[in-house]
Design an enzyme around this catalytic site. Structure first.
Site, PDB file in Angstrom:
ATOM      1  N   ASN A   1       0.869  -1.178   0.000  1.00 57.14           N
ATOM      2  CA  ASN A   1       0.000   0.000   0.000  1.00 57.14           C
ATOM      3  C   ASN A   1       0.907   1.229   0.000  1.00 57.14           C
ATOM      4  O   ASN A   1       2.136   1.109   0.006  1.00 57.14           O
ATOM      5  CB  ASN A   1      -0.987  -0.024   1.174  1.00 57.14           C
ATOM      6  CG  ASN A   1      -0.294  -0.062   2.533  1.00 57.14           C
ATOM      7  OD1 ASN A   1       0.788   0.513   2.717  1.00 57.14           O
ATOM      8  ND2 ASN A   1      -0.889  -0.741   3.504  1.00 57.14           N
TER       9      ASN A   1
ATOM     10  N   GLY B   1      -6.288   2.476  -0.598  1.00 49.38           N
ATOM     11  CA  GLY B   1      -7.472   2.546   0.241  1.00 49.38           C
ATOM     12  C   GLY B   1      -8.687   2.965  -0.561  1.00 49.38           C
ATOM     13  O   GLY B   1      -8.930   2.457  -1.664  1.00 49.38           O
TER      14      GLY B   1
ATOM     15  N   LYS C   1      -9.110   5.431  -2.299  1.00 52.32           N
ATOM     16  CA  LYS C   1      -8.748   6.066  -3.570  1.00 52.32           C
ATOM     17  C   LYS C   1      -8.530   5.051  -4.684  1.00 52.32           C
ATOM     18  O   LYS C   1      -8.276   5.421  -5.833  1.00 52.32           O
ATOM     19  CB  LYS C   1      -7.475   6.905  -3.397  1.00 52.32           C
ATOM     20  CG  LYS C   1      -7.642   8.125  -2.502  1.00 52.32           C
ATOM     21  CD  LYS C   1      -6.349   8.904  -2.434  1.00 52.32           C
ATOM     22  CE  LYS C   1      -6.481  10.130  -1.533  1.00 52.32           C
ATOM     23  NZ  LYS C   1      -5.204  10.876  -1.452  1.00 52.32           N
ATOM     24  N   GLY C   2      -8.591   3.757  -4.359  1.00 45.23           N
ATOM     25  CA  GLY C   2      -8.423   2.733  -5.378  1.00 45.23           C
ATOM     26  C   GLY C   2      -7.022   2.162  -5.410  1.00 45.23           C
ATOM     27  O   GLY C   2      -6.410   1.923  -4.362  1.00 45.23           O
TER      28      GLY C   2
ATOM     29  N   GLY D   1      -6.636  -6.365   1.440  1.00 40.31           N
ATOM     30  CA  GLY D   1      -5.417  -6.524   0.646  1.00 40.31           C
ATOM     31  C   GLY D   1      -5.164  -7.969   0.258  1.00 40.31           C
ATOM     32  O   GLY D   1      -4.683  -8.256  -0.848  1.00 40.31           O
ATOM     33  N   ASP D   2      -5.487  -8.894   1.156  1.00 41.02           N
ATOM     34  CA  ASP D   2      -5.311 -10.322   0.871  1.00 41.02           C
ATOM     35  C   ASP D   2      -6.299 -10.770  -0.212  1.00 41.02           C
ATOM     36  O   ASP D   2      -5.981 -11.605  -1.063  1.00 41.02           O
ATOM     37  CB  ASP D   2      -5.522 -11.138   2.144  1.00 41.02           C
ATOM     38  CG  ASP D   2      -4.744 -10.577   3.322  1.00 41.02           C
ATOM     39  OD1 ASP D   2      -3.631 -10.066   3.093  1.00 41.02           O
ATOM     40  OD2 ASP D   2      -5.238 -10.630   4.458  1.00 41.02           O
TER      41      ASP D   2
END
Length: 319
Positions: free
Chosen positions: A188, A226, A228-229, A255-256
């Site tokens: 990220n 996040g 925001k893509g 995220g996983d």
């Protein structure tokens, strides 16, 4: 041989998720919801892959004191697995989800110490597992005692056999792993900045940082942003996708799930830009569920229609 996707979880855990209306630091918080989930980044990805109908094998370390809990979880989810036993027990992570801000505060345990003999036994097992692997996913933290180079070693072992590696880690572990040229990494924005010491606030900064990583031999750099893509950068292309507006019930495991979304697109031989579409769709699908309950197949198919991917040339990546 029908080769499979293999996930690695060296530091499995129990996630205790507490939901509060508004988190008060240093104050009294009334809990309005509680969940307890077996977790770990690789395990989460295995669950989503299974939900999406993709065969996979979960591997990693399993701790003696609560091995039956993890085994029962994997069996319940019908996930084939190969774990090495280690003394101790799974760590516990406390997650506090603030309903008012739709934000998560995390308190993650380090895990039990693992000796070199156990580490070597795991690496020996993986030599055998890689014979039946088409994509290797290395993700998450490692417990004390395990070398920070372990994902680097696993990636090198896999790449030598022509296996694509997806790495989802941070800090020095990810920095080391990049040296072995994984197929894709997925930090990220915070992890990108802290790991590679490059600013990542804007899309332009993200692309500049990604290009430096691609020059080290990584084929794809996907940076999640996040709400925001996300941005997916290759040597020649930059793909961007805005976040999809949904009612967020939990953010743990998004995220996983994103990693599983990549695999879904690759398994279905989709175009490169669809890698990002289904990655964002899977991550968004997990936001629809509380705690560490993860993306289902109907979620990814429904949300994918809402994800708009923009494409442009990566001039800085070709130089």
């Amino acid at each position: 041989m029908n080769k499979k996707i293999v996930t690695v979880t060296l530091n499995p855990c129990v996630d205790l998720t507490l939901t509060v209306d508004k988190f008060l630091y240093g104050g009294t918080n009334n809990v309005v919801g509680t969940r307890k989930d077996i977790s770990g980044k690789g395990i989460n990805t295995s669950v989503v892959l299974k939900n999406l109908g993709i065969e996979n094998i979960a591997t990693g370390l399993m701790f003696l004191e609560d091995k039956d809990i993890l085994r029962d979880f994997l069996e319940k989810n019908k996930i084939p697995n190969k774990f090495i036993l280690a003394p101790g027990n799974m760590r516990t992570n406390i997650k506090i989800f603030d309903n008012s801000q739709k934000s998560m505060s995390e308190f993650n345990g380090k895990g039990c110490y693992v000796d070199t003999e156990t580490q070597n036994a795991f690496l020996a097992m993986m030599e055998e597992v890689l014979a039946e692997t088409k994509i290797l996913i290395v993700s998450g933290s490692v417990p004390p005692g395990i070398s920070i180079e372990i994902y680097k070693w696993l990636t090198a072992m896999a790449v030598e056999k022509g296996i694509r590696v997806i790495a989802d880690a941070s800090g020095q572990i990810l920095e080391e792993t990049v040296e072995s040229k994984p197929f894709l990494i997925k930090p990220n924005t915070d992890e990108l900045e802290k790991t590679f010491h490059m600013p990542s606030s804007t899309e332009e900064e993200i692309v500049q940082a990604a290009n430096k990583i691609i020059k080290k031999g990584v084929k794809y750099v996907c940076v999640s942003r996040g709400e925001k893509g996300a941005v997916l950068v290759t040597e020649k292309k930059i793909y961007t996708a805005d976040g999809v507006a949904v009612k967020v019930k939990g953010i743990q495991g998004a995220g996983d799930s994103m990693i599983a979304g990549f695999c879904y697109a690759m398994e279905h031989a989709m175009e490169e830009k669809d890698y990002l579409k289904y990655a964002v769709a899977a991550a968004t699908g997990s936001l629809l569920h509380e705690g560490t309950k993860l993306c289902e197949k109907e979620d990814i198919l429904e949300v994918a229609d809402l994800v708009q991917v923009n494409e442009k040339s990566n001039e800085g990546g070709i130089k």
